[in-house]
Design a protein around this motif. Structure first.
Motif, PDB file in Angstrom:
ATOM      1  N   ARG A 197     -10.888  -6.561  -0.264  1.00  0.00           N
ATOM      2  CA  ARG A 197     -10.978  -5.111  -0.059  1.00  0.00           C
ATOM      3  C   ARG A 197     -11.349  -4.358  -1.322  1.00  0.00           C
ATOM      4  O   ARG A 197     -11.787  -3.204  -1.241  1.00  0.00           O
ATOM      5  CB  ARG A 197      -9.641  -4.598   0.480  1.00  0.00           C
ATOM      6  N   VAL A 198     -11.144  -4.982  -2.483  1.00  0.00           N
ATOM      7  CA  VAL A 198     -11.366  -4.292  -3.757  1.00  0.00           C
ATOM      8  C   VAL A 198     -12.367  -5.102  -4.578  1.00  0.00           C
ATOM      9  O   VAL A 198     -11.984  -6.004  -5.339  1.00  0.00           O
ATOM     10  CB  VAL A 198     -10.044  -4.108  -4.534  1.00  0.00           C
TER      11      VAL A 198
ATOM     12  N   ASP B  74      -7.372   0.495  -4.225  1.00  0.00           N
ATOM     13  CA  ASP B  74      -8.672   0.671  -4.885  1.00  0.00           C
ATOM     14  C   ASP B  74      -8.547   0.805  -6.398  1.00  0.00           C
ATOM     15  O   ASP B  74      -9.531   0.611  -7.119  1.00  0.00           O
ATOM     16  CB  ASP B  74      -9.381   1.910  -4.327  1.00  0.00           C
TER      17      ASP B  74
ATOM     18  N   SER C 299      -6.722 -11.168   0.375  1.00  0.00           N
ATOM     19  CA  SER C 299      -6.971  -9.961   1.173  1.00  0.00           C
ATOM     20  C   SER C 299      -7.246  -8.770   0.270  1.00  0.00           C
ATOM     21  O   SER C 299      -8.108  -7.933   0.553  1.00  0.00           O
ATOM     22  CB  SER C 299      -5.763  -9.668   2.070  1.00  0.00           C
TER      23      SER C 299
ATOM     24  N   GLU D 279       0.829  -1.207   0.000  1.00  0.00           N
ATOM     25  CA  GLU D 279       0.000   0.000   0.000  1.00  0.00           C
ATOM     26  C   GLU D 279       0.865   1.260   0.000  1.00  0.00           C
ATOM     27  O   GLU D 279       0.571   2.234  -0.711  1.00  0.00           O
ATOM     28  CB  GLU D 279      -0.932  -0.003   1.200  1.00  0.00           C
TER      29      GLU D 279
END
Length: 308
Positions: free
Chosen positions: A83-84, A59, A79, A48
């Motif tokens: 999240r996306v 994203d 993971s 990230e």
């Protein structure tokens, strides 16, 4: 998009706080970012951070291209997809079921790493099979903004489920392209268990040599010219590593003795190529695992010989 340059952008995942051991690569497409290998769950914060330095974020990721499903390459894939919602993962058909249900993979790795499992790799979140694009090799992924698309090549040898991705001038080779930590070091084979196949690896190298690319991108670690010198060194070092293990096995030496001798020889050669290489190499490619993988390969070969 931000500081993203055309083609491959390297993100150093700072595995165990050490730079230059595990890399991910990211490139832009018309409908979002393509990420080649995610690293393990333990390095997701570094991924990230690396994306943010490029003016991007998780994203923005739409395509997660996995060279193979070992934890240092695919551990964080589930993971990321959790999240996306708009992202999907691409994986060899022989690895897909393990991403959908990683329990067996986790159990096998825990047997090897024991109480170090969480510190090294963390967990592995299952991926909905509907969000997996299953590959065999020979496909061309028609990503917008990538002239001629991304070609997929079946490249076994390091793992039966290993693939390489070719996008224009860029060739992403995971581990089948060897471990090479900087220009001083000659490429060396990572040979962990369970399914090292030296004959298949030689065929994969022969294929990759022919591909029209300028840049070769390794997970361990960095980008190099796509030239004969890289592949020549990898083949030479593979023959040397294999011979050291095979000869000692044939002489009846126990595995712990073989490992000690192999490690000492490897460290000497790496230190001759560059100060500090052997320590970083041991994080990227533990010598004891390479010995275990080669020993398993030769033991399987012996059994096949007896059965034929």
């Amino acid at each position: 998009m931000g500081h993203l340059k055309p083609g491959a952008n390297l993100i150093d995942l700072h595995f165990l706080g050490t730079p230059g051991t595990i890399a991910s690569y990211v490139f832009d497409t018309v409908d979002g970012l393509a990420l080649v290998d995610t690293g393990p769950s333990t390095t997701l914060p570094a991924l990230e951070t690396g994306l943010a330095a490029l003016g991007a974020s998780l994203d923005d990721v739409r395509h997660v291209l996995l060279t193979h499903i070992h934890f240092d390459h695919a551990g964080a894939a589930g993971s990321i997809l959790a999240r996306v919602p708009g992202a999907r993962a691409y994986v060899h058909e022989r690895g897909a079921r393990h991403l959908a249900n990683p329990e067996r993979l986790l159990a096998s790795a825990t047997q090897i790493y024991g109480d170090q499992m969480e510190r090294l790799w963390g967990g592995m979140t299952p991926i909905d099979p509907a969000r997996l694009t299953v590959l065999r090799g020979g496909e061309v992924l028609p990503f917008g903004g990538v002239p001629d698309g991304v070609a997929v090549h079946d490249t076994p040898g390091h793992a039966v489920h290993h693939i390489a991705y070719h996008a224009g001038d860029d060739l992403y080779v995971g581990d089948v392209g060897g471990v090479r930590l900087d220009l001083r070091q000659s490429a060396r084979p990572p040979t962990p268990p369970p399914d090292i196949d030296l004959d298949a690896w030689a065929s994969s190298i022969a294929l990759l040599r022919t591909l029209d690319a300028r840049h070769l991108h390794l997970a361990h670690f960095g980008s190099y010219p796509q030239d004969a010198a890289h592949w020549d060194a990898l083949e030479r070092n593979t023959r040397t590593d294999a011979a050291r293990v095979a000869e000692r096995l044939a002489a009846g030496q126990p595995l712990d003795e073989i490992t000690r001798a192999f490690t000492a020889e490897l460290q000497t050669e790496l230190d001759a190529e560059g100060a500090g290489l052997s320590e970083r190499f041991a994080l990227s490619c533990p010598p004891w695992m390479s010995v275990q993988g080669l020993a398993r390969y030769f033991q399987r070969q012996a059994v096949r010989g007896e059965q034929s």
